[in-house]
Write a protein that holds these residues in place. Structure first.
Motif, short mmCIF file in Angstrom:
data_model
loop_
_atom_site.label_atom_id
_atom_site.label_comp_id
_atom_site.label_asym_id
_atom_site.label_seq_id
_atom_site.Cartn_x
_atom_site.Cartn_y
_atom_site.Cartn_z
N PHE A 138 0.83 -1.20 0.00
CA PHE A 138 0.00 0.00 0.00
C PHE A 138 0.87 1.26 0.00
CE2 PHE A 138 -3.22 2.83 2.27
CZ PHE A 138 -3.95 3.04 1.12
N PHE A 139 1.94 1.24 0.77
CA PHE A 139 2.89 2.35 0.77
C PHE A 139 3.43 2.59 -0.64
CE2 PHE A 139 7.10 4.17 0.99
CZ PHE A 139 7.00 5.17 1.95
N ALA A 140 3.84 1.50 -1.32
CA ALA A 140 4.39 1.63 -2.67
C ALA A 140 3.35 2.14 -3.65
CB ALA A 140 4.93 0.27 -3.13
N ILE A 141 2.09 1.69 -3.50
CA ILE A 141 1.02 2.12 -4.40
C ILE A 141 0.74 3.61 -4.22
CG2 ILE A 141 -1.47 1.92 -4.82
CD1 ILE A 141 -1.15 -1.09 -4.18
N VAL A 142 0.67 4.08 -2.97
CA VAL A 142 0.41 5.49 -2.71
C VAL A 142 1.59 6.35 -3.19
CG1 VAL A 142 0.00 7.23 -0.93
CG2 VAL A 142 -1.14 5.01 -0.79
N LYS A 143 2.79 5.88 -2.94
CA LYS A 143 3.99 6.59 -3.39
C LYS A 143 3.97 6.75 -4.91
CE LYS A 143 9.05 6.38 -3.17
NZ LYS A 143 9.27 6.44 -4.63
N GLU A 144 3.61 5.68 -5.61
CA GLU A 144 3.53 5.75 -7.08
C GLU A 144 2.48 6.76 -7.52
OE1 GLU A 144 2.85 2.74 -10.91
OE2 GLU A 144 2.54 2.03 -8.86
N TYR A 145 1.37 6.80 -6.81
CA TYR A 145 0.31 7.78 -7.12
C TYR A 145 0.85 9.20 -6.95
CZ TYR A 145 -4.01 10.48 -6.60
OH TYR A 145 -5.00 11.42 -6.73
N PHE A 146 1.55 9.47 -5.85
CA PHE A 146 2.13 10.79 -5.62
C PHE A 146 3.10 11.16 -6.75
CE2 PHE A 146 1.69 10.80 -0.67
CZ PHE A 146 0.32 10.90 -0.82
N ASP A 147 3.94 10.22 -7.14
CA ASP A 147 4.92 10.49 -8.19
C ASP A 147 4.23 10.80 -9.51
OD1 ASP A 147 7.00 10.07 -6.41
OD2 ASP A 147 7.30 7.97 -6.97
N GLU A 148 3.20 10.03 -9.83
CA GLU A 148 2.49 10.24 -11.10
C GLU A 148 1.76 11.57 -11.14
OE1 GLU A 148 -0.08 6.90 -11.51
OE2 GLU A 148 1.51 5.57 -12.28
N HIS A 149 1.32 12.06 -9.97
CA HIS A 149 0.57 13.32 -9.89
C HIS A 149 1.45 14.49 -9.49
CE1 HIS A 149 -2.73 10.44 -10.04
NE2 HIS A 149 -3.56 11.42 -10.30
N ASP A 150 2.78 14.26 -9.51
CA ASP A 150 3.74 15.32 -9.21
C ASP A 150 3.48 15.96 -7.85
OD1 ASP A 150 6.02 16.76 -9.80
OD2 ASP A 150 4.91 18.41 -10.73
#
Length: 268
Positions: A138-150
Motif C-alpha cells: 500500500f505504501f508503494a502504491i500510494v507513493k507511485e500515485y504521488f509520483d504520477e501526480h507530481d
C-alpha cells in the motif's frame, strides 16, 4: 434545544490507555503490558533489559514468532524480509536475532517504547488478511500515485509531538509554512485508529498549522500469489471510522483515488 456537550475524547482516550498499561516484574526484567492486541488477540508486551548503562527494549521475538505461527515464512523469503525492513523504516527499530529492538536512555524511554509499538503494529497489520500484501504494498502504491501526480513529499519522517515523536508515512509541503501530515492505514482497525488518534491529538498542539490526513485502504487488493484479480471492499467498523474522522482533518478512502476531490485535498 441546547446541544449536548461533546465529550473530551482526548482526555477519555488517554485515561483509558493509562488504566490499561501495566508494568510487570519478571525476574530482573520489567515488561510493559499494553492494551494493543497481536493477531491472536493477546496484549502486545514490551520487554525492558539493562545492559551496562543501556536500556534495551524489545518484543521478545513474539512478533515474528506470531507471523510464523500464522504460516508466514519470513527467514526463507528475501521479499518478506525486505517487507519487514521497510515496515520498520523510520521507527529507529532494528530486527536482530528474530526480535525487534531498540536502545533507549531514561530520557528517551517513552519515545522508544512508542516507536517499538508502532513497528510491531505495522508488522502485525501486514498479515492481518493472511496474505503478505498490505502495508508495504500500500505504501508503494500510494507513493507511485504521488509520483504520477507530481505531489512532492518526504517519506518516513518523525514529527515531534507534545510528549514523543510520531512517524509519518508522508509529509507534503503546501508552502508558506503549511503542510499535510499523512498516515496510511492499510488494514483499518480500531487499534490502528486509536494509535493514529494519539498522534493527531499530540500534533494538534505542536503543529497547529498542519493538516492531519489519513489515507485509508478500504479495498482488498488481489492476492499476488493467487489467480484472481478482483478488488473487493473492506468492512470497516463504524467505531473505527468515527475515531478517524473525529481526529483527522481528512480521511481519504483509497477507492476514491481517481475522484478529482482526492487530488484536491493533497494539493490544497
Amino acid at each position: 434545544m441546547i446541544a449536548a456537550e461533546m465529550p473530551d475524547l482526548a482526555r477519555d482516550y488517554l485515561a483509558w490507555l493509562k488504566d490499561r498499561l501495566l508494568v510487570l516484574e519478571r525476574g530482573k526484567m520489567q515488561v510493559l503490558s499494553t492494551p494493543f492486541l497481536d493477531p491472536f488477540h493477546d496484549g502486545i508486551e514490551i520487554y525492558c533489559d539493562r545492559s551496562g548503562g543501556e536500556i534495551i527494549l524489545h518484543d521478545g521475538g513474539r512478533t515474528i514468532e506470531n507471523l510464523m505461527d500464522l504460516g508466514v515464512q519470513i527467514e526463507k523469503s528475501e521479499r518478506r524480509q525486505a517487507i519487514v525492513q521497510h515496515a520498520i523504516a523510520g521507527c529507529g527499530i532494528e530486527w536482530k536475532e528474530g526480535r525487534l529492538q531498540t536502545f533507549a536512555t531514561p530520557d528517551s524511554l517513552a519515545q522508544r517504547v512508542h516507536f517499538l509499538l508502532t513497528a510491531v503494529s505495522r508488522l502485525n497489520d501486514l498479515w492481518m488478511a493472511a496474505t503478505p500484501r498490505t502495508w508495504s504494498d500500500f505504501f508503494a502504491i500510494v507513493k507511485e500515485y504521488f509520483d504520477e501526480h507530481d505531489i512532492r513529499y518526504i517519506a518516513n519522517v518523525p514529527i515531534p509531538g507534545r510528549t514523543v515523536d510520531h512517524p509519518m508515512d508522508f509529509v507534503i509541503s503546501l508552502g508558506k509554512g503549511k503542510d499535510l501530515l499523512v498516515k496510511l492505514m492499510a488494514s483499518p482497525s480500531l487499534q490502528a485508529a486509536k494509535l493514529a488518534s494519539f498522534a493527531w491529538m499530540e500534533l494538534r498542539e505542536t503543529r497547529p498549522e498542519s493538516q492531519r490526513v489519513v489515507i485509508l485502504n478500504d479495498t482488498n487488493l488481489p492476492d499476488p500469489l493467487g489467480e484472481g484479480d478482483d478488488v473487493r471492499s473492506k468492512n470497516i467498523s463504524d467505531q473505527t471510522s468515527a475515531i478517524l474522522r473525529t481526529y483527522s482533518d481528512h480521511v481519504l478512502p483509497w477507492s476514491a483515488h481517481n475522484d478529482p476531490s482526492f487530488d484536491v485535498v493533497l494539493a490544497s
